[in-house]
Design a protein around this motif. Structure first.
Motif, PDB file in Angstrom:
ATOM      1  N   ALA A 247       0.836  -1.203   0.000  1.00 61.39           N
ATOM      2  CA  ALA A 247       0.000   0.000   0.000  1.00 61.39           C
ATOM      3  C   ALA A 247       0.871   1.254   0.000  1.00 61.39           C
ATOM      4  O   ALA A 247       0.557   2.245  -0.673  1.00 61.39           O
ATOM      5  CB  ALA A 247      -0.926  -0.017   1.207  1.00 61.39           C
ATOM      6  N   LYS A 248       1.962   1.218   0.758  1.00 62.49           N
ATOM      7  CA  LYS A 248       2.884   2.359   0.788  1.00 62.49           C
ATOM      8  C   LYS A 248       3.568   2.531  -0.563  1.00 62.49           C
ATOM      9  O   LYS A 248       3.733   3.678  -1.050  1.00 62.49           O
ATOM     10  CB  LYS A 248       3.920   2.168   1.891  1.00 62.49           C
ATOM     11  CG  LYS A 248       5.024   3.221   1.932  1.00 62.49           C
ATOM     12  CD  LYS A 248       4.495   4.637   2.064  1.00 62.49           C
ATOM     13  CE  LYS A 248       3.848   4.879   3.404  1.00 62.49           C
ATOM     14  NZ  LYS A 248       3.480   6.307   3.580  1.00 62.49           N
ATOM     15  N   ILE A 249       3.938   1.424  -1.204  1.00 60.18           N
ATOM     16  CA  ILE A 249       4.562   1.489  -2.529  1.00 60.18           C
ATOM     17  C   ILE A 249       3.613   2.164  -3.521  1.00 60.18           C
ATOM     18  O   ILE A 249       4.019   3.037  -4.298  1.00 60.18           O
ATOM     19  CB  ILE A 249       4.940   0.075  -3.018  1.00 60.18           C
ATOM     20  CG1 ILE A 249       6.090  -0.496  -2.169  1.00 60.18           C
ATOM     21  CG2 ILE A 249       5.345   0.092  -4.497  1.00 60.18           C
ATOM     22  CD1 ILE A 249       6.365  -1.965  -2.418  1.00 60.18           C
ATOM     23  N   GLN A 277       7.958  -4.573 -15.267  1.00 61.42           N
ATOM     24  CA  GLN A 277       6.686  -5.280 -15.451  1.00 61.42           C
ATOM     25  C   GLN A 277       6.101  -5.753 -14.134  1.00 61.42           C
ATOM     26  O   GLN A 277       4.875  -5.874 -13.988  1.00 61.42           O
ATOM     27  CB  GLN A 277       6.834  -6.458 -16.432  1.00 61.42           C
ATOM     28  CG  GLN A 277       7.847  -7.517 -16.052  1.00 61.42           C
ATOM     29  CD  GLN A 277       9.207  -7.260 -16.687  1.00 61.42           C
ATOM     30  OE1 GLN A 277       9.631  -6.106 -16.809  1.00 61.42           O
ATOM     31  NE2 GLN A 277       9.872  -8.346 -17.093  1.00 61.42           N
ATOM     32  N   HIS A 278       6.967  -6.000 -13.120  1.00 56.82           N
ATOM     33  CA  HIS A 278       6.462  -6.377 -11.797  1.00 56.82           C
ATOM     34  C   HIS A 278       5.739  -5.197 -11.146  1.00 56.82           C
ATOM     35  O   HIS A 278       4.718  -5.370 -10.473  1.00 56.82           O
ATOM     36  CB  HIS A 278       7.611  -6.859 -10.908  1.00 56.82           C
ATOM     37  CG  HIS A 278       8.208  -8.158 -11.361  1.00 56.82           C
ATOM     38  ND1 HIS A 278       9.360  -8.693 -10.812  1.00 56.82           N
ATOM     39  CD2 HIS A 278       7.819  -9.039 -12.318  1.00 56.82           C
ATOM     40  CE1 HIS A 278       9.639  -9.834 -11.412  1.00 56.82           C
ATOM     41  NE2 HIS A 278       8.713 -10.066 -12.331  1.00 56.82           N
ATOM     42  N   PHE A 279       6.288  -4.006 -11.339  1.00 56.59           N
ATOM     43  CA  PHE A 279       5.641  -2.802 -10.817  1.00 56.59           C
ATOM     44  C   PHE A 279       4.298  -2.574 -11.500  1.00 56.59           C
ATOM     45  O   PHE A 279       3.283  -2.307 -10.840  1.00 56.59           O
ATOM     46  CB  PHE A 279       6.556  -1.595 -11.026  1.00 56.59           C
ATOM     47  CG  PHE A 279       5.875  -0.270 -10.873  1.00 56.59           C
ATOM     48  CD1 PHE A 279       5.214   0.061  -9.692  1.00 56.59           C
ATOM     49  CD2 PHE A 279       5.862   0.656 -11.915  1.00 56.59           C
ATOM     50  CE1 PHE A 279       4.575   1.288  -9.546  1.00 56.59           C
ATOM     51  CE2 PHE A 279       5.229   1.880 -11.780  1.00 56.59           C
ATOM     52  CZ  PHE A 279       4.582   2.186 -10.594  1.00 56.59           C
ATOM     53  N   ILE A 280       4.276  -2.703 -12.818  1.00 50.71           N
ATOM     54  CA  ILE A 280       3.046  -2.489 -13.578  1.00 50.71           C
ATOM     55  C   ILE A 280       1.975  -3.476 -13.147  1.00 50.71           C
ATOM     56  O   ILE A 280       0.803  -3.112 -12.955  1.00 50.71           O
ATOM     57  CB  ILE A 280       3.326  -2.611 -15.095  1.00 50.71           C
ATOM     58  CG1 ILE A 280       4.270  -1.489 -15.540  1.00 50.71           C
ATOM     59  CG2 ILE A 280       2.023  -2.568 -15.894  1.00 50.71           C
ATOM     60  CD1 ILE A 280       4.813  -1.648 -16.951  1.00 50.71           C
ATOM     61  N   ARG A 281       2.367  -4.751 -12.936  1.00 48.40           N
ATOM     62  CA  ARG A 281       1.412  -5.786 -12.530  1.00 48.40           C
ATOM     63  C   ARG A 281       0.835  -5.486 -11.149  1.00 48.40           C
ATOM     64  O   ARG A 281      -0.374  -5.594 -10.924  1.00 48.40           O
ATOM     65  CB  ARG A 281       2.108  -7.148 -12.546  1.00 48.40           C
ATOM     66  CG  ARG A 281       1.152  -8.328 -12.370  1.00 48.40           C
ATOM     67  CD  ARG A 281       1.900  -9.651 -12.390  1.00 48.40           C
ATOM     68  NE  ARG A 281       2.680  -9.783 -13.615  1.00 48.40           N
ATOM     69  CZ  ARG A 281       3.983 -10.060 -13.643  1.00 48.40           C
ATOM     70  NH1 ARG A 281       4.656 -10.222 -12.515  1.00 48.40           N
ATOM     71  NH2 ARG A 281       4.610 -10.187 -14.798  1.00 48.40           N
ATOM     72  N   LEU A 282       1.711  -5.104 -10.191  1.00 51.88           N
ATOM     73  CA  LEU A 282       1.251  -4.788  -8.840  1.00 51.88           C
ATOM     74  C   LEU A 282       0.334  -3.569  -8.856  1.00 51.88           C
ATOM     75  O   LEU A 282      -0.721  -3.560  -8.206  1.00 51.88           O
ATOM     76  CB  LEU A 282       2.441  -4.534  -7.917  1.00 51.88           C
ATOM     77  CG  LEU A 282       2.093  -4.061  -6.503  1.00 51.88           C
ATOM     78  CD1 LEU A 282       1.337  -5.139  -5.735  1.00 51.88           C
ATOM     79  CD2 LEU A 282       3.355  -3.646  -5.725  1.00 51.88           C
ATOM     80  N   PHE A 283       0.715  -2.545  -9.597  1.00 52.67           N
ATOM     81  CA  PHE A 283      -0.072  -1.317  -9.639  1.00 52.67           C
ATOM     82  C   PHE A 283      -1.469  -1.591 -10.190  1.00 52.67           C
ATOM     83  O   PHE A 283      -2.475  -1.142  -9.627  1.00 52.67           O
ATOM     84  CB  PHE A 283       0.646  -0.271 -10.502  1.00 52.67           C
ATOM     85  CG  PHE A 283       0.084   1.111 -10.365  1.00 52.67           C
ATOM     86  CD1 PHE A 283       0.618   2.000  -9.447  1.00 52.67           C
ATOM     87  CD2 PHE A 283      -0.989   1.537 -11.147  1.00 52.67           C
ATOM     88  CE1 PHE A 283       0.100   3.284  -9.301  1.00 52.67           C
ATOM     89  CE2 PHE A 283      -1.512   2.801 -11.011  1.00 52.67           C
ATOM     90  CZ  PHE A 283      -0.981   3.686 -10.084  1.00 52.67           C
ATOM     91  N   LYS A 284      -1.545  -2.346 -11.264  1.00 49.38           N
ATOM     92  CA  LYS A 284      -2.849  -2.640 -11.858  1.00 49.38           C
ATOM     93  C   LYS A 284      -3.703  -3.485 -10.916  1.00 49.38           C
ATOM     94  O   LYS A 284      -4.919  -3.275 -10.804  1.00 49.38           O
ATOM     95  CB  LYS A 284      -2.676  -3.369 -13.187  1.00 49.38           C
ATOM     96  CG  LYS A 284      -4.012  -3.594 -13.905  1.00 49.38           C
ATOM     97  CD  LYS A 284      -3.838  -4.072 -15.327  1.00 49.38           C
ATOM     98  CE  LYS A 284      -5.202  -4.174 -16.022  1.00 49.38           C
ATOM     99  NZ  LYS A 284      -5.079  -4.618 -17.429  1.00 49.38           N
ATOM    100  N   ARG A 286      -3.609  -3.451  -7.634  1.00 53.25           N
ATOM    101  CA  ARG A 286      -4.042  -2.667  -6.481  1.00 53.25           C
ATOM    102  C   ARG A 286      -4.928  -1.477  -6.865  1.00 53.25           C
ATOM    103  O   ARG A 286      -5.807  -1.081  -6.095  1.00 53.25           O
ATOM    104  CB  ARG A 286      -2.814  -2.135  -5.722  1.00 53.25           C
ATOM    105  CG  ARG A 286      -1.841  -3.186  -5.230  1.00 53.25           C
ATOM    106  CD  ARG A 286      -2.259  -3.835  -3.956  1.00 53.25           C
ATOM    107  NE  ARG A 286      -2.438  -2.889  -2.883  1.00 53.25           N
ATOM    108  CZ  ARG A 286      -2.361  -3.214  -1.597  1.00 53.25           C
ATOM    109  NH1 ARG A 286      -2.104  -4.465  -1.248  1.00 53.25           N
ATOM    110  NH2 ARG A 286      -2.564  -2.309  -0.662  1.00 53.25           N
ATOM    111  N   VAL A 287      -4.701  -0.897  -8.034  1.00 56.78           N
ATOM    112  CA  VAL A 287      -5.395   0.334  -8.413  1.00 56.78           C
ATOM    113  C   VAL A 287      -6.508   0.083  -9.431  1.00 56.78           C
ATOM    114  O   VAL A 287      -7.518   0.792  -9.447  1.00 56.78           O
ATOM    115  CB  VAL A 287      -4.385   1.375  -8.959  1.00 56.78           C
ATOM    116  CG1 VAL A 287      -5.083   2.660  -9.378  1.00 56.78           C
ATOM    117  CG2 VAL A 287      -3.312   1.668  -7.907  1.00 56.78           C
ATOM    118  N   GLY A 288      -6.308  -0.923 -10.263  1.00 60.08           N
ATOM    119  CA  GLY A 288      -7.314  -1.218 -11.286  1.00 60.08           C
ATOM    120  C   GLY A 288      -6.956  -0.704 -12.656  1.00 60.08           C
ATOM    121  O   GLY A 288      -7.701  -0.923 -13.627  1.00 60.08           O
ATOM    122  N   SER A 289      -5.843   0.000 -12.752  1.00 58.51           N
ATOM    123  CA  SER A 289      -5.360   0.483 -14.050  1.00 58.51           C
ATOM    124  C   SER A 289      -3.838   0.443 -14.044  1.00 58.51           C
ATOM    125  O   SER A 289      -3.213   0.399 -12.978  1.00 58.51           O
ATOM    126  CB  SER A 289      -5.845   1.918 -14.308  1.00 58.51           C
ATOM    127  OG  SER A 289      -5.366   2.795 -13.290  1.00 58.51           O
TER     128      SER A 289
END
Length: 298
Positions: A247-249, A277-284, A286-289
């Motif tokens: 969540a902090k990330i 790509q790991h960042f993009i996967r986590l962001f999507k 958690r955020v939905g996009s």
């Protein structure tokens, strides 16, 4: 030269404490029967639950220290080492303990669930402090196990003994839940320290040099065992420590995304991700996009 002991069997620990071995895989210890001794380093290949009633020096457990208080339960799992520093010259051990070999658990329901009892890998300064009522209940359960160990061994013995230990551990889980609640002020202070640690981490060069902050890293920085730290955060927030870090990330990432001078890949590396790509996967997740979509939408 300091003596060191390596207890691989229940009978070895019984001999050390002047106890007869009634069962090869489990024993209830009355430490008042042991001879006086000085502090020493002990290696255990056994599960141990100690209810200590006498000050015998500062116990060193890993890098942590703990000064025994009356009515405190300490849990030890196979492979752990216990040392005593600032030792008194000689002391008479008092209190009680339960020791059992991992082989006792084979084929039992406790064998399948023993890893769920995280407190076996807590630091000693995260020990369980008992009320008078709780202490009496623990001693009663010790007494019931002691009584069973003096029965003739039959086909029911292993199941009865393992069930008795499992009941004790279930009560200890309940007592720890109570301890987390009664130390609510301390726990909230730790949560604030955790938040501050993460803020400082992402405002430093550590994401470049270390990568993403792990639960183990945060626990170590806060001088807690990873399991105790994880249990504390879960009790306080309803989220695992890993979820709290993620969540902090995402919070930091959202702020960085508004800096249009940086690409998504650069932001990923800024946060400590090895692969964008790991960042993009986590962001999507958690955020939905995706980060790029979030930047466009905002």
């Amino acid at each position: 030269m300091e003596r060191e002991f390596n207890f691989q069997t229940v009978s070895e620990y019984n001999d050390f404490n002047n106890h007869e071995t009634g069962h090869p895989l489990v024993s209830v210890i009355d430490f008042s029967q042991a001879a006086k001794r000085t502090g020493s380093k002990m290696h255990f290949e056994l599960y141990c639950i100690f209810l200590k009633d006498v000050k015998c020096g500062d116990l060193k457990y890993g890098r942590q220290h703990y000064d025994y208080q009356e009515g405190t339960l300490v849990f030890i799992s196979p492979g752990q080492v216990v040392d005593v520093e600032n030792k008194v010259d000689e002391y008479q051990p008092m209190g009680h303990g339960l020791v059992f070999h991992p082989d006792l658990l084979l084929g039992t329901s406790l064998g399948k669930s023993i890893s769920d009892y995280n407190f076996f890998s807590y630091y000693t300064n995260e020990a369980l402090h008992l009320s008078a009522k709780e202490r009496k209940l623990v001693l009663d359960l010790f007494a019931k196990l002691h009584s069973e160990l003096h029965q003739t061994i039959d086909k029911h013995s292993k199941k009865v003994i393992a069930s008795g230990i499992e009941l004790l551990l279930s009560y200890c889980e309940r007592f720890y839940d109570r301890q987390f609640i009664t130390r609510d002020t301390v726990n909230k202070g730790m949560l604030e320290k955790f938040e501050g640690l993460l803020n400082g981490y992402f405002n430093s060069e550590k994401p470049y040099t270390i990568g993403l902050p792990s639960v183990a890293y945060c626990a170590d920085e806060l001088h807690l065992s990873a399991n105790y730290f994880g249990d504390l955060i879960k009790k306080e927030t309803g989220k695992s420590a890993q979820e709290f870090i993620q969540a902090k990330i995402i919070e930091v990432a959202k702020n960085k995304i508004f800096d249009s001078s940086k690409t998504v890949n650069e932001i990923a590396y800024d946060l400590g991700f090895k692969y964008p790509q790991h960042f993009i996967r986590l962001f999507k997740k958690r955020v939905g996009s995706t980060p790029a979509e979030y930047r466009t939408l905002n």
